[in-house]
Write an enzyme that holds these catalytic residues in place. Sequence first.
Site, PDB file in Angstrom:
ATOM      1  CB  SER A   8     -11.331   6.892 -23.357  1.00 21.71           C
ATOM      2  OG  SER A   8     -10.403   7.585 -22.541  1.00 21.71           O
ATOM      3  CG  HIS A  33      -8.209   7.672 -26.728  1.00 25.98           C
ATOM      4  ND1 HIS A  33      -7.756   8.270 -27.886  1.00 25.98           N
ATOM      5  CD2 HIS A  33      -8.126   8.617 -25.764  1.00 25.98           C
ATOM      6  CE1 HIS A  33      -7.420   9.519 -27.634  1.00 25.98           C
ATOM      7  NE2 HIS A  33      -7.630   9.755 -26.351  1.00 25.98           N
ATOM      8  CG  ASP A  35      -6.704  10.278 -22.636  1.00 24.29           C
ATOM      9  OD1 ASP A  35      -6.414  10.836 -23.706  1.00 24.29           O
ATOM     10  OD2 ASP A  35      -7.858   9.956 -22.320  1.00 24.29           O
ATOM     11  CG  MET A  37      -3.538  13.267 -18.746  1.00 27.69           C
ATOM     12  SD  MET A  37      -5.015  13.606 -17.737  1.00 27.69           S
ATOM     13  CE  MET A  37      -6.292  12.902 -18.776  1.00 27.69           C
ATOM     14  CG  HIS A  66      -4.582  12.395 -26.426  1.00 22.20           C
ATOM     15  ND1 HIS A  66      -5.756  12.853 -25.866  1.00 22.20           N
ATOM     16  CD2 HIS A  66      -3.923  13.517 -26.848  1.00 22.20           C
ATOM     17  CE1 HIS A  66      -5.811  14.161 -25.927  1.00 22.20           C
ATOM     18  NE2 HIS A  66      -4.701  14.586 -26.513  1.00 22.20           N
ATOM     19  CG  MET A  68      -3.600  15.234 -23.324  1.00 22.01           C
ATOM     20  SD  MET A  68      -5.189  15.218 -22.471  1.00 22.01           S
ATOM     21  CE  MET A  68      -5.361  13.460 -22.225  1.00 22.01           C
ATOM     22  CG  MET A 137      -8.443  17.813 -26.757  1.00 20.74           C
ATOM     23  SD  MET A 137      -8.739  16.087 -26.282  1.00 20.74           S
ATOM     24  CE  MET A 137      -9.499  16.290 -24.653  1.00 20.74           C
ATOM     25  N   GLY A 144     -11.666  13.233 -16.968  1.00 24.74           N
ATOM     26  CA  GLY A 144     -12.764  12.559 -17.626  1.00 24.74           C
ATOM     27  C   GLY A 144     -14.105  13.025 -17.077  1.00 24.74           C
ATOM     28  CG  ASP A 175     -10.959  12.384 -25.803  1.00 24.02           C
ATOM     29  OD1 ASP A 175     -11.942  12.042 -25.121  1.00 24.02           O
ATOM     30  OD2 ASP A 175      -9.788  12.201 -25.448  1.00 24.02           O
ATOM     31  N   GLY A 176     -14.232  13.794 -25.659  1.00 24.56           N
ATOM     32  CA  GLY A 176     -14.781  14.587 -24.563  1.00 24.56           C
ATOM     33  C   GLY A 176     -16.292  14.697 -24.609  1.00 24.56           C
TER      34      GLY A 176
END
Length: 221
Positions: A8, A33, A35, A37, A66, A68, A137, A144, A175-176
Amino acid sequence: MPHLVAASLLAADFANLQRDIEMVNASQADWFHVDVMDGDFVPNFSIGTPVIEAIRKHARKPLDVHLMINKPERYIHHFASLGADILTVHIEATNHLHRVVSLIRELGIKAGVSLNPHTPVSSLESILSEVDLVLIMSVNPGFGGQKFIPASLEKIARLNQMRKNSGSGFLIEVDGGVGIKNAPQLVDAGVDILVAGNSVFASPDPAQSITDLKNCLNRAQ
């Protein structure tokens, strides 16, 4: 089926992003990966389109993007043009999930659907045959470095059972708060792809951390 590690980039050093991309290229990681946002669907901003364009120039492994963001249907064509290999949208972010998934696949990209921690896997029943990937998730999205939510294991196991019952071929991604300590449990529950951020980039030797995680997955199979 081999288990995959998606590094990520949210946890990478953005002042040395090319260096970290090259590290992932040379490592045993399988995917990047990424992200995205919007500060609306989640309370934070992150990687935008110019950065993804720059990542694509250097990344030699698939980009797992991904989204979001609210109403992701507005931007599917744009992210496809940037070179995403997988596009994942949130079920909570659109009123037209089937339409979005269909559009992604029509563009020749793998389509994923993500669930926030409070969203039950039963909400996916009508779409499972249409998707390539389901992303669970295991933290509340937006930041993060959060701790893994233990109830995610049961949720993943339920999704895995739904996959078996339906005969669908989608992959399960998580993820997470993912790391070596919980990787074997996640694999046992049915996970195929582990998204690793802080457990990789916050370590003294990120490439070795990826190797350690891959070795852990190989032993868990």
